[in-house]
Design a protein around this motif. Structure first.
Motif, PDB file in Angstrom:
ATOM      1  N   ARG A 170      20.692 -39.240 -70.778  1.00  0.00           N
ATOM      2  CA  ARG A 170      20.222 -37.861 -70.587  1.00  0.00           C
ATOM      3  C   ARG A 170      21.266 -36.852 -71.062  1.00  0.00           C
ATOM      4  O   ARG A 170      20.910 -35.823 -71.659  1.00  0.00           O
ATOM      5  CB  ARG A 170      19.879 -37.622 -69.109  1.00  0.00           C
ATOM      6  N   ARG A 174      20.571 -34.000 -74.054  1.00  0.00           N
ATOM      7  CA  ARG A 174      20.850 -32.564 -73.919  1.00  0.00           C
ATOM      8  C   ARG A 174      21.782 -32.080 -75.033  1.00  0.00           C
ATOM      9  O   ARG A 174      21.569 -30.998 -75.615  1.00  0.00           O
ATOM     10  CB  ARG A 174      21.459 -32.280 -72.547  1.00  0.00           C
ATOM     11  N   HIS A 177      19.836 -31.979 -78.320  1.00  0.00           N
ATOM     12  CA  HIS A 177      18.855 -30.888 -78.348  1.00  0.00           C
ATOM     13  C   HIS A 177      19.535 -29.543 -78.585  1.00  0.00           C
ATOM     14  O   HIS A 177      18.965 -28.648 -79.230  1.00  0.00           O
ATOM     15  CB  HIS A 177      18.053 -30.852 -77.048  1.00  0.00           C
ATOM     16  N   GLN A 182      13.413 -29.554 -82.157  1.00  0.00           N
ATOM     17  CA  GLN A 182      12.432 -29.277 -81.101  1.00  0.00           C
ATOM     18  C   GLN A 182      12.433 -30.384 -80.048  1.00  0.00           C
ATOM     19  O   GLN A 182      12.323 -30.129 -78.851  1.00  0.00           O
ATOM     20  CB  GLN A 182      11.040 -29.135 -81.717  1.00  0.00           C
ATOM     21  N   TRP A 183      12.529 -31.626 -80.506  1.00  0.00           N
ATOM     22  CA  TRP A 183      12.491 -32.789 -79.627  1.00  0.00           C
ATOM     23  C   TRP A 183      13.592 -33.764 -80.042  1.00  0.00           C
ATOM     24  O   TRP A 183      13.929 -33.847 -81.223  1.00  0.00           O
ATOM     25  CB  TRP A 183      11.153 -33.520 -79.714  1.00  0.00           C
ATOM     26  N   PHE A 202      13.147 -35.835 -75.117  1.00  0.00           N
ATOM     27  CA  PHE A 202      13.527 -34.599 -74.428  1.00  0.00           C
ATOM     28  C   PHE A 202      13.187 -33.401 -75.304  1.00  0.00           C
ATOM     29  O   PHE A 202      13.458 -33.398 -76.504  1.00  0.00           O
ATOM     30  CB  PHE A 202      15.031 -34.624 -74.141  1.00  0.00           C
ATOM     31  N   ASP A 203      12.584 -32.366 -74.693  1.00  0.00           N
ATOM     32  CA  ASP A 203      12.216 -31.157 -75.430  1.00  0.00           C
ATOM     33  C   ASP A 203      13.018 -29.937 -74.985  1.00  0.00           C
ATOM     34  O   ASP A 203      12.663 -28.799 -75.303  1.00  0.00           O
ATOM     35  CB  ASP A 203      10.722 -30.876 -75.282  1.00  0.00           C
ATOM     36  N   GLY A 204      14.101 -30.177 -74.274  1.00  0.00           N
ATOM     37  CA  GLY A 204      14.907 -29.073 -73.749  1.00  0.00           C
ATOM     38  C   GLY A 204      14.578 -28.729 -72.321  1.00  0.00           C
ATOM     39  O   GLY A 204      15.355 -28.037 -71.649  1.00  0.00           O
ATOM     40  N   THR A 205      13.442 -29.212 -71.859  1.00  0.00           N
ATOM     41  CA  THR A 205      13.024 -28.934 -70.477  1.00  0.00           C
ATOM     42  C   THR A 205      12.647 -30.205 -69.731  1.00  0.00           C
ATOM     43  O   THR A 205      13.091 -30.443 -68.606  1.00  0.00           O
ATOM     44  CB  THR A 205      11.814 -27.971 -70.466  1.00  0.00           C
ATOM     45  N   GLU A 206      11.826 -31.014 -70.366  1.00  0.00           N
ATOM     46  CA  GLU A 206      11.234 -32.166 -69.700  1.00  0.00           C
ATOM     47  C   GLU A 206      11.644 -33.464 -70.391  1.00  0.00           C
ATOM     48  O   GLU A 206      11.707 -33.541 -71.617  1.00  0.00           O
ATOM     49  CB  GLU A 206       9.706 -32.038 -69.703  1.00  0.00           C
TER      50      GLU A 206
END
Length: 277
Positions: A170, A174, A177, A182-183, A202-206
């Protein structure tokens, strides 16, 4: 595996996807692997060759870069006439080639998904990218990408994160990203601490997690190319990024199951498994 992408009707123009990558003389990876997957998924594959490698199942003996105007010309010629619904990159060799591709892509304003597979070295550890080009990938290509698909070795080179568990995976997502795509898909095939093959999107949020079985095979040449090609094909058909990644994951897993020996080293994953369905 029972789910495939829809095939075009007889005489109907298929969905078109471009691979911007290097040629593998042994046929296991690179544009050869991409085109096999495109064909097996009913996609018309178009090509912009960036480099020609001298390689076989044992390793890469060298490579020759394609002139910049030829790289750009291939992309422009295809997009202007045939049109594409998605594109992917693979081996890009040098910062000059990366900058040329980025400039060409921005000038075309295709509006289609771009999957960036940041190939840095072969599975044998042979370099496929000049060290000076790493920063060009970060600054030139990642901001244009719909999705980037690094393996753990590439993650370490790009953002200096050693992925050893879910938490560091994770952290890597991050950091990647933050470079502008974008992903981000942090592939876990090299995460030997896991009994499975965990990929993290990861898309920056989820975060989205994709677990798959770890296939016990010594023949996995071209797995990264094949995953990115299948994902790009699914995006070209209008699937969302999570849907496309899930499809690509399933596809490469079956290709790994069907992998075969070739030469004296590592054999390739096998997209031809579909012919046996």
């Amino acid at each position: 595996m029972t789910e495939f992408l829809p095939l075009p009707a007889f005489g109907q123009t298929p969905t078109r996807v471009m691979t911007i990558a290097g040629s593998d003389s042994g046929g296991g990876a690179g544009i050869q692997a991409d085109m096999r997957t495109f064909a097996m998924l009913g996609v018309h594959g178009c090509v912009a060759v960036t480099a020609v490698t001298v390689q076989n199942s044992v390793g890469v003996k060298g490579f020759h870069e394609i002139p910049l105007d030829v790289v750009a010309g291939q992309i422009t010629a295809v997009v202007d006439d045939i049109g594409i619904q998605a594109a992917k990159t693979g081996m890009l060799a040098s910062s000059e080639i990366i900058a040329t591709i980025a400039e060409t892509w921005r000038g075309l304003d295709t509006g289609v998904p771009l999957v960036v597979d940041p190939v840095c070295a072969s599975m044998h550890g042979d370099p496929l990218l000049h060290p000076s080009a790493l920063n060009s990938i970060r600054t030139e290509l990642f901001p244009l990408a719909t999705l980037v698909t690094p393996n753990l070795d590439e993650v370490r080179l790009l953002v200096d994160v050693e992925v050893v568990d879910a938490a560091s995976q994770r952290e890597a997502a991050r950091a990647l990203h933050a470079l502008g795509p974008q992903w981000v898909l942090v592939k876990g095939g090299h995460l030997r601490s896991s009994g499975a093959s965990p990929d993290l999107l990861f898309d920056g949020t989820e975060f989205h997690e994709f677990d798959g079985p770890r296939i016990d095979t010594g023949h996995d040449h071209g797995a990264g190319d094949t995953l990115a090609a299948a994902t790009a094909a699914a995006l070209a058909h209008g699937h969302t990024v999570p849907e496309a990644v899930a499809f690509g994951k399933r596809w490469v897993t079956e290709c790994l199951r069907a992998a075969y020996p070739l030469g004296h080293g590592h054999g390739p994953v096998n997209a031809l498994f579909r012919l046996l369905q």
